[in-house]
Scaffold this active site. Sequence first.
Site, PDB file in Angstrom:
ATOM      1  N   ASP A  28      33.190  36.424  40.868  1.00  0.00           N
ATOM      2  CA  ASP A  28      32.998  37.143  39.592  1.00  0.00           C
ATOM      3  C   ASP A  28      34.336  37.772  39.171  1.00  0.00           C
ATOM      4  O   ASP A  28      34.638  37.732  37.890  1.00  0.00           O
ATOM      5  CB  ASP A  28      32.132  38.333  40.001  1.00  0.00           C
ATOM      6  N   ALA A  62      21.910  42.983  36.571  1.00  0.00           N
ATOM      7  CA  ALA A  62      21.261  41.893  36.098  1.00  0.00           C
ATOM      8  C   ALA A  62      21.590  40.590  36.529  1.00  0.00           C
ATOM      9  O   ALA A  62      21.304  39.472  35.986  1.00  0.00           O
ATOM     10  CB  ALA A  62      21.102  41.615  34.377  1.00  0.00           C
ATOM     11  N   GLY A  63      22.586  40.780  37.543  1.00  0.00           N
ATOM     12  CA  GLY A  63      23.318  39.229  38.347  1.00  0.00           C
ATOM     13  C   GLY A  63      24.284  38.767  37.209  1.00  0.00           C
ATOM     14  O   GLY A  63      24.501  37.470  37.319  1.00  0.00           O
ATOM     15  N   LEU A  64      24.887  39.430  36.176  1.00  0.00           N
ATOM     16  CA  LEU A  64      25.729  39.111  35.183  1.00  0.00           C
ATOM     17  C   LEU A  64      26.953  39.485  35.323  1.00  0.00           C
ATOM     18  O   LEU A  64      28.066  39.481  34.598  1.00  0.00           O
ATOM     19  CB  LEU A  64      25.263  39.031  33.891  1.00  0.00           C
ATOM     20  N   TYR A  96      22.743  41.060  50.736  1.00  0.00           N
ATOM     21  CA  TYR A  96      23.836  39.980  50.723  1.00  0.00           C
ATOM     22  C   TYR A  96      24.716  39.912  51.848  1.00  0.00           C
ATOM     23  O   TYR A  96      25.222  38.995  52.096  1.00  0.00           O
ATOM     24  CB  TYR A  96      24.591  40.554  49.150  1.00  0.00           C
ATOM     25  N   SER A 146      28.488  42.515  36.184  1.00  0.00           N
ATOM     26  CA  SER A 146      28.876  43.955  35.534  1.00  0.00           C
ATOM     27  C   SER A 146      30.008  44.778  36.392  1.00  0.00           C
ATOM     28  O   SER A 146      30.490  45.429  35.915  1.00  0.00           O
ATOM     29  CB  SER A 146      27.639  44.879  35.232  1.00  0.00           C
TER      30      SER A 146
HETATM   31  C1  GLA Z   1      27.486  37.806  43.783  1.00  0.00           C
HETATM   32  C2  GLA Z   1      29.007  38.067  44.517  1.00  0.00           C
HETATM   33  C3  GLA Z   1      29.554  36.686  44.226  1.00  0.00           C
HETATM   34  C4  GLA Z   1      29.061  35.459  44.725  1.00  0.00           C
HETATM   35  C5  GLA Z   1      27.604  35.507  44.224  1.00  0.00           C
HETATM   36  C6  GLA Z   1      26.432  34.478  44.710  1.00  0.00           C
HETATM   37  O1  GLA Z   1      27.685  37.615  42.247  1.00  0.00           O
HETATM   38  O2  GLA Z   1      29.743  39.049  43.793  1.00  0.00           O
HETATM   39  O3  GLA Z   1      30.950  36.911  44.888  1.00  0.00           O
HETATM   40  O4  GLA Z   1      28.848  35.507  46.106  1.00  0.00           O
HETATM   41  O5  GLA Z   1      26.846  36.923  44.324  1.00  0.00           O
HETATM   42  O6  GLA Z   1      27.227  33.266  44.534  1.00  0.00           O
END
Ligand code: GLA
Length: 369
Positions: free
Chosen positions: A155, A106-108, A204, A110
């Site tokens: 992260d 979910a982009g949080l 990515y 995990s």
């Molecule tokens: C993911 C990557 C991070 C960062 C973000 C975008 O969460 O794990 O290192 O690059 O994308 O800001």
Amino acid sequence: MKHVRVRAPGRVNLIGEHTDYNDGFVLPVSIALHVRVDGSERNDRALVLRSSRFEGERRFDLDALEPGARGDWSDYVRGITYELLRAGVKIRGAELDVSGDLPVGAGLSSSAAFEIGCALALLTLAEAYMDPLELAKLAQRSDNTHTGAHCGIMDQLACTSGRRGSALLLDTRDATIEYVPLPKDTAIFACNTMLRHEHAAGAYNERRAECRRAAELLAQRFDRGGSLRDATHTELAEARERLGDVLYRRARHVVSENARVQHFIRALEAGDLEAAGALMLDSHASLRDDFAVSCSELDLMVELAMHCEGVYGARMTGGGFGGCAIALVAEEHAEEFRRRIEREYRRATGVTPDIYAIESAGCAEARAL
Ligand code: GLA
């Protein structure tokens, strides 16, 4: 027999997206949604993994671990264990049971919470300590070599170094951290499009490679070293032809996003939430138009959020291509926001979104039991 319980937080990023692998600035907040790891020692050399999110059990021999991605959820733990052993930590056989309320994909963050949670469990069982920056770097290395995601350090550091009530202003060039108090009388929501992002799968890494190429071309043209952190709008304008349209846009996002982080901090300091919100919207537009990591669901969520009363700003958070958008909302409108965004997104897409009222949390913590 030793036992340990770890809580490793996820994160939302307030602003500063796709800057962490360009030596830039990011502003994540570690959150109460977390990964929990219950670990117990074994008296052999086996690592046994179970997760409430994935089917089946995984078992590794600690003396026969090999690097490389296999495309399985256990890659994260195999990777982190491999790196801990390489760093000289005397890891013992263990059972790790992974659970928690942090949604996957979910982009949080995990993945980072999963890695750091397991690493802390193994470190605690081995009665070893690693400082938060070192642990974050080790987890990033593990991601880069064992899962195929060439992620930055945001992260992992948010997970090892977050502080309740604050965002973490991280300068990724030298990994220095400044804690910035969260704005008062506001709520932060993470609104899940329910579209799972798959950034390990290519886009990515492609963005990361484009940024590297743009930085190289600029460094050659202006006869200097450096990353996109060092580039300026004037340089970009001069080198526009050499860069070509795509690299020019990617670089323009990074240069403008780094500036937005600085402006955002100043807006928070001045208590100017309208200005902070406008910067979030600019960030989203730049990620959508220049960096091309948004998607129609995220754009829709941001647009719907901006139609709700009391919303200062909204933007996608994390890697993109799905996952969550965050919204900064005046506290007195928080409940109404939650109801309305859920209803409107469902009405527009037929999908019921998960809406999380974000509570900030401290860093990952292990407790020997
Ligand atoms: C993911 C990557 C991070 C960062 C973000 C975008 O969460 O794990 O290192 O690059 O994308 O800001």
